[in-house]
Every structure is written in structure tokens, then in C-alpha cells.
Design a protein around this motif. Sequence first.
Motif, PDB file in Angstrom:
ATOM      1  N   TRP A 428     -57.788   9.035 -16.388  1.00  0.00           N
ATOM      2  CA  TRP A 428     -57.380   7.921 -15.528  1.00  0.00           C
ATOM      3  C   TRP A 428     -58.377   6.768 -15.554  1.00  0.00           C
ATOM      4  CZ3 TRP A 428     -52.519   8.133 -14.525  1.00  0.00           C
ATOM      5  CH2 TRP A 428     -51.881   9.356 -14.327  1.00  0.00           C
ATOM      6  N   ASP A 634     -48.408  10.436 -15.692  1.00  0.00           N
ATOM      7  CA  ASP A 634     -48.510   9.050 -16.146  1.00  0.00           C
ATOM      8  C   ASP A 634     -47.147   8.542 -16.596  1.00  0.00           C
ATOM      9  OD1 ASP A 634     -49.509   6.626 -16.965  1.00  0.00           O
ATOM     10  OD2 ASP A 634     -50.450   7.393 -18.786  1.00  0.00           O
ATOM     11  N   ARG A 637     -44.669   8.166 -13.340  1.00  0.00           N
ATOM     12  CA  ARG A 637     -44.932   7.226 -12.250  1.00  0.00           C
ATOM     13  C   ARG A 637     -45.316   5.820 -12.723  1.00  0.00           C
ATOM     14  NH1 ARG A 637     -50.616   9.436  -9.582  1.00  0.00           N
ATOM     15  NH2 ARG A 637     -52.059   8.261 -10.899  1.00  0.00           N
ATOM     16  N   ASN A 638     -45.542   5.632 -14.032  1.00  0.00           N
ATOM     17  CA  ASN A 638     -45.894   4.312 -14.556  1.00  0.00           C
ATOM     18  C   ASN A 638     -44.822   3.819 -15.517  1.00  0.00           C
ATOM     19  OD1 ASN A 638     -48.384   4.206 -13.137  1.00  0.00           O
ATOM     20  ND2 ASN A 638     -49.338   5.473 -14.725  1.00  0.00           N
ATOM     21  N   ASP A 639     -44.754   2.515 -15.678  1.00  0.00           N
ATOM     22  CA  ASP A 639     -43.736   1.922 -16.556  1.00  0.00           C
ATOM     23  C   ASP A 639     -44.307   0.931 -17.565  1.00  0.00           C
ATOM     24  OD1 ASP A 639     -44.445  -0.160 -14.926  1.00  0.00           O
ATOM     25  OD2 ASP A 639     -42.528  -0.266 -13.873  1.00  0.00           O
ATOM     26  N   SER A 641     -45.983  -1.798 -16.883  1.00  0.00           N
ATOM     27  CA  SER A 641     -46.132  -3.143 -16.342  1.00  0.00           C
ATOM     28  C   SER A 641     -47.592  -3.395 -15.982  1.00  0.00           C
ATOM     29  CB  SER A 641     -45.243  -3.316 -15.108  1.00  0.00           C
ATOM     30  OG  SER A 641     -45.647  -2.422 -14.078  1.00  0.00           O
ATOM     31  N   ASP A 643     -48.749  -3.911 -13.068  1.00  0.00           N
ATOM     32  CA  ASP A 643     -49.096  -3.158 -11.854  1.00  0.00           C
ATOM     33  C   ASP A 643     -49.167  -1.658 -12.117  1.00  0.00           C
ATOM     34  OD1 ASP A 643     -49.192  -5.499 -10.392  1.00  0.00           O
ATOM     35  OD2 ASP A 643     -47.044  -5.394  -9.873  1.00  0.00           O
ATOM     36  N   LYS A 644     -48.358  -1.187 -13.085  1.00  0.00           N
ATOM     37  CA  LYS A 644     -48.302   0.250 -13.373  1.00  0.00           C
ATOM     38  C   LYS A 644     -48.464   0.484 -14.882  1.00  0.00           C
ATOM     39  CE  LYS A 644     -45.276   1.495  -9.489  1.00  0.00           C
ATOM     40  NZ  LYS A 644     -44.000   2.131  -9.110  1.00  0.00           N
ATOM     41  N   TYR A 646     -49.617   2.230 -18.457  1.00  0.00           N
ATOM     42  CA  TYR A 646     -49.794   3.601 -18.946  1.00  0.00           C
ATOM     43  C   TYR A 646     -51.273   3.835 -19.251  1.00  0.00           C
ATOM     44  CZ  TYR A 646     -44.725   3.850 -19.620  1.00  0.00           C
ATOM     45  OH  TYR A 646     -43.367   3.850 -19.425  1.00  0.00           O
ATOM     46  N   TYR A 647     -51.749   5.030 -18.880  1.00  0.00           N
ATOM     47  CA  TYR A 647     -53.135   5.400 -19.176  1.00  0.00           C
ATOM     48  C   TYR A 647     -53.245   6.275 -20.418  1.00  0.00           C
ATOM     49  CZ  TYR A 647     -54.642   3.615 -14.619  1.00  0.00           C
ATOM     50  OH  TYR A 647     -54.927   2.810 -13.552  1.00  0.00           O
ATOM     51  N   ASN A 660     -47.804  -1.038 -23.045  1.00  0.00           N
ATOM     52  CA  ASN A 660     -48.216  -1.750 -21.848  1.00  0.00           C
ATOM     53  C   ASN A 660     -48.031  -3.249 -22.067  1.00  0.00           C
ATOM     54  OD1 ASN A 660     -48.969   0.489 -20.334  1.00  0.00           O
ATOM     55  ND2 ASN A 660     -51.065   0.485 -21.147  1.00  0.00           N
TER      56      ASN A 660
END
Length: 666
Positions: A428, A634, A637-639, A641, A643-644, A646-647, A660
Motif C-alpha cells: 500500500w 485493491d 475497492r479502487n478504479d 481514478s 482518488d482511488k 490502483y496500488y 491509473n
Amino acid sequence: MIAVGAYGFAYGEPDRLLYPTDSNGSLCGKDEYADRPNLFFFDLLKCLKMGASVVTHGCPTPQVCVAECPSSTWTWYKQEFDEKLDSTKKADRAKYMFCKEGVNPQLSSKSLNELIEDGDCAPYTLPSKPIVGRCIPEIKAEFFEKLQSYNVTVNSSELEDGRDYLAIFLNAQEYGMKILQDVRASWHMCLVGLAMAMVLSFIWIVLMRWIAGVMVWVTLVLFVGIFGFATYYTIDKYLTLKDDSSSNTDVKFVASLDYYKNLSKTWLALAIICGTILGITLILLIFLRTRILIAISVIKSASRAVGSMIFTLFWPLIPFLLQVILFAYWGAAAIFLASSGSTKQYSLDPSNASEIVQNSLTEVAARIPCDPNKNSTLGSVCNFVKYGGDEYTAYLQYFMLFMLFWVMNFIVALGQVTLAGAFASYYWTMDKSNLVSFPVAKSLWRALRYHLGSIAFGSLIIAIIQMIRVLLEYVETKLKSYDNDFVKYLLKCLKCCFWCLEKFMKFINKNAYIMVALYGKNFCTSAKKAFFLLMRNIVRVVVIDKVTDFILFISKLVVVGIVGIVAFIFFSGDAKGLVPIDSISDYTAQNKPELNYYLIPVIIIVIGTYVIASGFFNVYNMGVDTIFLCFLEDEERNDGSADKPYYMSSDLKGILGKKNKSDETD
């Protein structure tokens, strides 16, 4: 656990387990018997023919502490000859006899027959040597033949059985001493071998960062090639034999493998098996190739994480030391508990010995409490059996065993939570160059500060299951004498079910601990979240798990194989011809210790190497599991963007076709 251990340390006396104990419960070689360190059995054959049951029932013959073991052969003629002997001959005979304390054959009012029949004196002696404080007769056929000719009250079959038991015991003792000598002579070389195993395991994990993908694909290609050839070969053999009438007979069960090799049905069955495995493998490779690529990428990410946090490889030393300390404390407490309490003495009729061996007598029926200072019960011998109170000592030992399981699993869980926190902090962190300092130490602090309750609860579940499995083994042992197929079937089913339950709960616990390290929630909430997350990605889970297990298995084989081969070459002394460099082979020949069995240090090094490699690769496995679970979180819950973002690594994003917004800008 500490309180029970303190009780054992306060009231136990380990010397009771180290020194032999006579029929009266006195320690030979201790206190007032310091000048009599050896235990002499009046009729050792009666102990030997009882087998393992002698541990719980005691030996049905008087035992006395003696300064020296007998050095001559003497036996009692079962005749009334005492009256015919004068005092000189009587005294001469008495010096060869071994009797209970306070019994003097020269001064006793009893006849020799009465002394023997009442169990006051030994009926015979054989030249013996002290082994672990016990007088064990030498194994020489002439002694037994002479004893037989003197009409001793044991038959020839008992003598043969006794001689066999003694031979096994002495051979085991001899092998044990030689093995101990080899360990003492080679222990420093064993440490060098184990250090080599640590270095090699470390290097191999570092190399995994570059060769993990190559290993997976090469292995899959070889697997397909081997089963492809096997399918072709078996089909060809079947087609060759199917028209031969001699190879198409009905299948019979015989011991010769050549018979089955010449049957067409054998090759047909093998062709079906090989073809089925080949077909399933090809289908899996075609339809799961993307998931295999994900598995390889996750493994590479775990390798990079380990490379960035080198201390994770040395972390297993801390749980290992804690487990050693725990096991040492538990072992010491168990020994002190076993030696606590008063002496327990029972009478046992020697005529029942064979029935006890056959389990036709229960322990209650076979053993009757007695006092050695009074008349024996029912004419049997009153002997010391053990120390401790049956009312509570056994329960305390069971409690300590349960606590051993619980605390051992607690230490394992603490290590898993600590590693999960460290690997999660790596995943993370978007910019890996800004990774937090001392990630393992900080993860350990979080585990100790916030998660001990979850760790204790999860390890308690595993400990309860393990204790139930131990109880099932105990019940099965107790019921062996009852030939009941239904009970055997039921116990086998229960043992299988609880084995599966333990494996399943360990899998759930491991992933629950990862969630505990990620979100800091309690055990049940984390276990539920991890379980449903894995179920939503069950195919990926299976592929990742099996691919990782396979790679780690191959890695362990490589490390153990290299170290084992080097150890074998060194200790066998056959380096010439195997090692191309003469200086190395000469050094090996000059520095090889003198050993009875050169394979002993090799076996020790191989086992130690496997344990060390398992410790290193378990860290790697924990890294893979943590990063995989983080990857699933990951992805969900992430897309991508701003704000969100990808890690996940760029490899994983490329495989899944994800990006991303920052990647597009770059």
C-alpha cells in the motif's frame, strides 16, 4: 500454565526419573544408597516378557540396589538341601546370592527354599553389566543353556524370548551410543552445514525475483511433455498387445509385475490415466493462462517485497527462539510434574504377565496397591511402579499439553500477523522508494499493542482441534483390544474429519490474520471478510496457492539437495572422483571426522536444512498470500481514478488491462 509449572518445580524431583528405583521406592545411587548405584532384578526375564506393559504395571519381580552387578553364574537347585550343608558351605553359597535389604541367608532362620519362594533372595544370577543403572545380563548362549539345565522355573521359550528382548535392548543401546559419539564428533561440521543452508536459502529467495516465471513455465512445459510422451507410449504398447491372444486373458491378482506388464488391459488403463491428466492439464493451461500469469506476477511482487525488507528473512528466528523456550519450559514442567507426589506401589501376580501383554486384564484388575513393608497381596510381588498422584497429575499433564498447543499456535500467529503487516505496508505504498523505515518492527509493535486478543482467539481454535485429535488417538489406543469394525470405522472418520478441519481452520486463520493486520478489526470480522473475499475469487485462489506451493516445494528440494550432496561427499570421504578440484578433495579427506556411521551427520544436516529452508520460504509464502489478498482488495475497492488509484504492480495492471489516470498522464 506458569502456576502449574511452578507447582511441578516446587514438588517434583527429576532425580526420581534419572536414577533407578528399587521395589521399596528408594533411589539407587542417591542419598543413603549412594554406594549402591545399580538396580538388580531377581528375575529379569519376567520383566522382559511383559514388553511395553512393564511401564504401567511394573516389573513382577523384586528389585534391589546393589554396589556391583553379579559377575558369576549361580542358580538355586529346587531341592531341600540346606539341611545337608555345613555352615562353611552355606556361607560360601550365600556370597553369590542377592537378597533384599536386611536379609542374610547365613543368619536367616528360613531355609534356602523358603528364601527363594518368599521372594527374599534371587533364584539365580548371570554375569551382568550396568546399563543406564540397570544390571543387564550378557548375551551368551552358554549361560542360558546352563540356567536351563539347572531347572530354573522358566521354560525354554521364555528363555529364548528373554534373550531376544535383551539382544534388541543391547543392540539399541549400542547403536544409540555410537550415534551419540558421531554427533559429538561432527557437531561443529553440522553447524557449518546448517549455516550453508541459511546462506543458500537466502540466495535462492533473492534469485526467485528473476527466475520465478522461468521456473513455472519450464516446469509446466516439462510436465506436459512427460505426460504427452507417456500417453503416446502407453497407447503404442496397447495397440501392439491388443491382437495378441495371450495378453487378453482375464486379470488375476499375482505377485509378479511381469504378468501385468504383458497384459493389454494394463496399458489401456495407463493410457486412459495419462491421457486424462494430459487433457486436463492442457485445458487448464488454455483457460487459466491469465490466472497463471497473475500468480507469477504476485510471486515476483513478493520477491521484490522481500528484497526491499531483508529483515523479514531473519524474522523467523524470533518465533523459533520463542518456541524453543516454550518447549523447554513445557518439557521441564512435564518432567517435574511426572516426578511429583509420593511413590506408587502395586502388587502384580507374575502368572498374569502374559495376560497383561494380551490385554485380557484391565489395569485395575492387574494392579492392586500394596505396602512393600507388609505381606504381599495374594502371594504376588509388591513393587514400585511410578511417582505421582493419579487423582490430579494426569489432568495437570493434559492441561499443560493443551497450553503447549495454544501458546505454540499463538507464537506462530504472532509471526504471521507481524509479517502480514510488513508486507501490507509495502503493497500500500505507492512509491516504493518511500517505504516506511523498520516495517517489521513497527508491524510487531502494532500486533502487540492492538491485536493480541485476535491472535489468542484464533490460536485457541486451532489448539482445541489439535487437543481433540490427541484425545481421538488416545481413545483409539485404548480400544485396540476390542475387535469392533464399527468403532474402528467411526474413529477413522473422526480423525480424518478433524484433520481436514485443522487444515481448513489454519487456512482461514492465516487469511484472517492478514485482514487483522490490514484493517485492525477483531478476529471474527476479519475471518468473515477474508473468507468471502477469497470465495469471490476462488479460481484465482486455487491457482495462486498451488503454483506457489509447487515453486516453494521445488525450491526446498533444490536447497536440501545441494546441501545434502555436499554433506554426503564430505562425510563419506569419497570426494576424489566426485570433486574435480584436488585441493578440495584432499581437504575433505584430511578433515573428515572419524565416524561409526557417516550418514548420521548427513541426516542431521538434511533435516536441519529442510527446517531452515521451510522457515525462509514460509516468509516468502506469507508474502505471496498477503500481497495476493491486498491485490484482491485493491482490485475491488479502487478504479484507477485520481482518488482511488490502483496500488498493484505494473505487471498486474498489464495482465488485467487496468491503468491509473496518473499512468495515462505520464
